[in-house]
Design an enzyme around this catalytic site. Structure first.
Site, PDB file in Angstrom:
ATOM      1  N   ASP A  95       0.864  -1.179   0.000  1.00 20.10           N
ATOM      2  CA  ASP A  95       0.000   0.000   0.000  1.00 20.10           C
ATOM      3  C   ASP A  95       0.900   1.229   0.000  1.00 20.10           C
ATOM      4  O   ASP A  95       2.124   1.110   0.116  1.00 20.10           O
ATOM      5  CB  ASP A  95      -0.962  -0.038   1.187  1.00 20.10           C
ATOM      6  N   GLY A  97       0.892   3.729   2.146  1.00 21.52           N
ATOM      7  CA  GLY A  97       1.072   4.351   3.445  1.00 21.52           C
ATOM      8  C   GLY A  97      -0.005   5.371   3.762  1.00 21.52           C
ATOM      9  O   GLY A  97      -0.175   5.772   4.904  1.00 21.52           O
ATOM     10  N   GLY A  98      -0.750   5.792   2.745  1.00 15.60           N
ATOM     11  CA  GLY A  98      -1.783   6.818   2.941  1.00 15.60           C
ATOM     12  C   GLY A  98      -2.809   6.420   3.996  1.00 15.60           C
ATOM     13  O   GLY A  98      -3.079   7.180   4.922  1.00 15.60           O
ATOM     14  N   ASP A 149      -2.858   8.325  -1.705  1.00 17.26           N
ATOM     15  CA  ASP A 149      -4.233   8.827  -1.793  1.00 17.26           C
ATOM     16  C   ASP A 149      -4.647   9.449  -0.471  1.00 17.26           C
ATOM     17  O   ASP A 149      -3.945   9.314   0.532  1.00 17.26           O
ATOM     18  CB  ASP A 149      -5.199   7.691  -2.161  1.00 17.26           C
ATOM     19  N   ASP A 268      -7.962  -7.476  -0.012  1.00 14.87           N
ATOM     20  CA  ASP A 268      -7.050  -7.713   1.110  1.00 14.87           C
ATOM     21  C   ASP A 268      -7.772  -7.306   2.381  1.00 14.87           C
ATOM     22  O   ASP A 268      -8.678  -6.465   2.335  1.00 14.87           O
ATOM     23  CB  ASP A 268      -5.780  -6.860   1.004  1.00 14.87           C
ATOM     24  N   CYS A 306     -13.544 -28.101   4.619  1.00 18.76           N
ATOM     25  CA  CYS A 306     -12.268 -27.419   4.359  1.00 18.76           C
ATOM     26  C   CYS A 306     -11.171 -28.452   4.110  1.00 18.76           C
ATOM     27  O   CYS A 306     -11.028 -29.414   4.858  1.00 18.76           O
ATOM     28  CB  CYS A 306     -11.894 -26.526   5.542  1.00 18.76           C
ATOM     29  N   CYS A 308      -7.930 -27.892   4.283  1.00 23.83           N
ATOM     30  CA  CYS A 308      -6.626 -27.405   4.746  1.00 23.83           C
ATOM     31  C   CYS A 308      -5.976 -28.377   5.733  1.00 23.83           C
ATOM     32  O   CYS A 308      -6.618 -29.270   6.290  1.00 23.83           O
ATOM     33  CB  CYS A 308      -6.743 -25.996   5.334  1.00 23.83           C
ATOM     34  N   CYS A 311      -7.537 -28.506   9.278  1.00 19.34           N
ATOM     35  CA  CYS A 311      -8.780 -29.283   9.365  1.00 19.34           C
ATOM     36  C   CYS A 311      -8.524 -30.777   9.182  1.00 19.34           C
ATOM     37  O   CYS A 311      -9.270 -31.605   9.705  1.00 19.34           O
ATOM     38  CB  CYS A 311      -9.797 -28.763   8.354  1.00 19.34           C
ATOM     39  N   HIS A 337      -5.764 -21.787   8.967  1.00 19.34           N
ATOM     40  CA  HIS A 337      -7.071 -22.243   8.480  1.00 19.34           C
ATOM     41  C   HIS A 337      -7.863 -21.090   7.855  1.00 19.34           C
ATOM     42  O   HIS A 337      -8.442 -21.241   6.779  1.00 19.34           O
ATOM     43  CB  HIS A 337      -7.902 -22.877   9.598  1.00 19.34           C
TER      44      HIS A 337
END
Ligand SMILES: [Zn+2]
Length: 378
Positions: A95, A97-98, A149, A268, A306, A308, A311, A337
């Site tokens: 990003d 930093g704004g 921004d 994100d 799931c 993963c 799990c 997870h």
């Protein structure tokens, strides 16, 4: 301004406004829609790069503000750039930093040139300008850099939204002019709060710069779920179809599905990892709070669908025990997870869009609407 770019975005399929694409960046391809785990301080808290690769993470996010303060540009450059420093060989988006600076509020001062602020660590004075945040992100060697921004907290007065859009547009043009590194793609950020005219103006100004990608910023800052869905859909429709669209700061399943439905490609949020550190598991049946007494002897995995490694190997009872005993493995396994679960949800969404069954998939997953309650603190 530099000519050409290392990246490209190919739209593979659309279903309604939902899109399935491939974003090619300097460290490999990102299949979209995709969720980008947040690695604020050059670490996705508690997880190793091997963990992230285990559920096919193609891109992570890191924060300019935090890395600027610690360990700083010179240290990361001396150690070969951010990828080498953190031993991550896939893509990184930083990003600008704004957002962090604007959340400092009383510690910052906005001008035409940029934003001056005091560090939350030691009170030292710094200034972010469009030029120096691009130089910083390029020095780190990241794959996607964000333009500086002005992010406004909602609700906001019209004059404040208009001024934020004006500054953001001018700063985006200066960011574009400051680029020197073709491997780093610059994305602009559409602002304008919940005001459609301001959003239109912001998108028009940024699209005129012909940037490699565009983010939708200034949302997920206090508005309702319905307002977020409406404004992310409205903003996405203002952006060119051939460029990736990134909705910043969104990470609950209902919000992700709403935004995908409106034509957004990238996301994100700290939500899955923050929940992971606080004993909250993301599942198809909604979020589970492992503090709850009902899990003490629950022999089921967190989510029976799931795939993963957590799990496959651990019960709700064991994970609940780890949190009660304040063992460090608990936050680590639950963060794993939660991110793996979101990665699977994104893969399922991509398959549904490719196969022309997105609306059925979206409607079947309406049960997800019960997830994503108030964010745990910390
Ligand atoms: Zn799992």
């Amino acid at each position: 301004m530099i000519a050409g770019s290392a990246g490209s975005f190919v739209l593979r399929a659309t279903d309604g406004a939902a899109r399935r694409g491939t974003l090619s960046l300097a460290h490999g391809e990102v299949e979209t829609p995709a969720f980008m785990p947040v690695g604020t301080a050059a670490t996705v808290k508690g997880l190793t790069p091997d963990d992230l690769r285990a559920f096919d993470t193609r891109i992570i996010l890191a924060n300019t503000y935090h890395l600027w303060m610690r360990p700083g540009r010179e240290t990361i450059e001396a150690l070969g750039g951010l990828h080498a420093f953190m031993s991550w060989d896939r893509n990184i988006l930083t990003d600008s930093g704004g957002f962090q600076v604007f959340s400092l509020e009383s510690r910052r001062e906005l001008s035409e040139n940029g934003v001056r602020f005091r560090s939350h660590l030691d009170g030292s004075q710094h200034e972010f300008t469009p030029e120096n945040v691009v130089a910083f992100q390029e020095a780190l060697g990241v794959d996607v850099a964000m333009a500086l921004d002005v992010c406004v907290k909602l609700p906001a007065a019209q004059a404040e939204l208009d001024e934020a859009v004006r500054l953001t547009s001018g700063w985006a043009a200066r960011c574009a002019a400051a680029r020197t590194r073709p491997q780093t793609q610059l994305f602009g950020i559409v602002q304008g709060g919940l005001d459609e005219r301001a959003r239109e103006r912001s998108a028009r100004d940024l699209v005129a710069l012909d940037l490699p990608g565009y983010a939708i910023g200034g949302l997920s800052v206090g508005e309702s779920r319905e307002e977020l869905a409406r404004m992310s859909r409205f903003s996405a429709a203002l952006l060119p179809p051939g460029k990736p669209r990134y909705l910043m700061g969104v990470g609950t399943l209902p919000d992700l599905f709403n935004a995908i439905d409106g034509g957004v490609d990238l996301f994100d949020c700290v939500y899955p990892t923050r929940c992971g550190r606080n004993g909250r598991a993301l599942t198809r049946a909604g979020d589970l709070n492992l503090d709850n007494a009902q899990f003490v002897r629950d022999a089921r995995p967190l989510d029976e669908t799931c795939g993963c490694a957590v799990c496959a190997n651990y019960t709700r009872a064991y994970l609940s025990h780890l949190f009660r005993a304040r063992e460090m493995l608990g936050p680590r396994l639950l963060s794993y997870h939660n991110l793996a679960f979101l990665a699977q949800a994104m893969a399922e969404a991509r398959a549904a869009i490719s196969e022309g069954r997105w609306s059925g998939f979206r409607d079947r997953t309406e049960g997800f609407a019960s997830t994503g309650g108030p964010e745990p603190a910390g």
